[in-house]
Design a protein around this motif. Structure first.
Motif, PDB file in Angstrom:
ATOM      1  N   LEU A  52       0.822  -1.212   0.000  1.00 27.26           N
ATOM      2  CA  LEU A  52       0.000   0.000   0.000  1.00 27.26           C
ATOM      3  C   LEU A  52       0.855   1.261   0.000  1.00 27.26           C
ATOM      4  N   ILE A  53       1.920   1.254   0.770  1.00 22.42           N
ATOM      5  CA  ILE A  53       2.820   2.408   0.796  1.00 22.42           C
ATOM      6  C   ILE A  53       3.488   2.589  -0.565  1.00 22.42           C
ATOM      7  N   ALA A  54       3.941   1.499  -1.158  1.00 20.15           N
ATOM      8  CA  ALA A  54       4.576   1.580  -2.475  1.00 20.15           C
ATOM      9  C   ALA A  54       3.579   2.064  -3.520  1.00 20.15           C
ATOM     10  N   ASN A  55       2.344   1.587  -3.448  1.00 20.62           N
ATOM     11  CA  ASN A  55       1.307   2.018  -4.388  1.00 20.62           C
ATOM     12  C   ASN A  55       1.033   3.510  -4.227  1.00 20.62           C
ATOM     13  N   TYR A  56       0.975   3.984  -3.009  1.00 21.89           N
ATOM     14  CA  TYR A  56       0.724   5.398  -2.759  1.00 21.89           C
ATOM     15  C   TYR A  56       1.860   6.268  -3.310  1.00 21.89           C
ATOM     16  N   ARG A  57       3.084   5.857  -3.015  1.00 25.37           N
ATOM     17  CA  ARG A  57       4.237   6.643  -3.459  1.00 25.37           C
ATOM     18  C   ARG A  57       4.370   6.642  -4.988  1.00 25.37           C
TER      19      ARG A  57
END
Length: 60
Positions: A52-57
């Motif tokens: 989720l963090i990678a997708n957001y970034r």
């Protein structure tokens, strides 16, 4: 005529995996179920959070 980009469906899926695996991890830990099973749910929860963090970034 321009087309809008298709909406990504991975974010809701990742949120669902995060919530379900987190709940499963909490339940298996509280009930004292097999440590390996609880660890697997914990790793899945961690992986979903990182995804989720990678997708957001990537999409900000």
């Amino acid at each position: 005529m321009t087309k809008s980009p298709p909406r990504e469906s991975t974010r809701p899926l990742l949120w669902g995996v995060l919530v379900l695996s987190g709940a499963a991890n909490a339940v298996t830990s509280a009930l004292g179920v097999n440590l390996v099973l609880s660890t697997v749910f914990g790793v899945v929860t961690l992986a979903a959070g990182i995804a989720l963090i990678a997708n957001y970034r990537t999409h900000r």
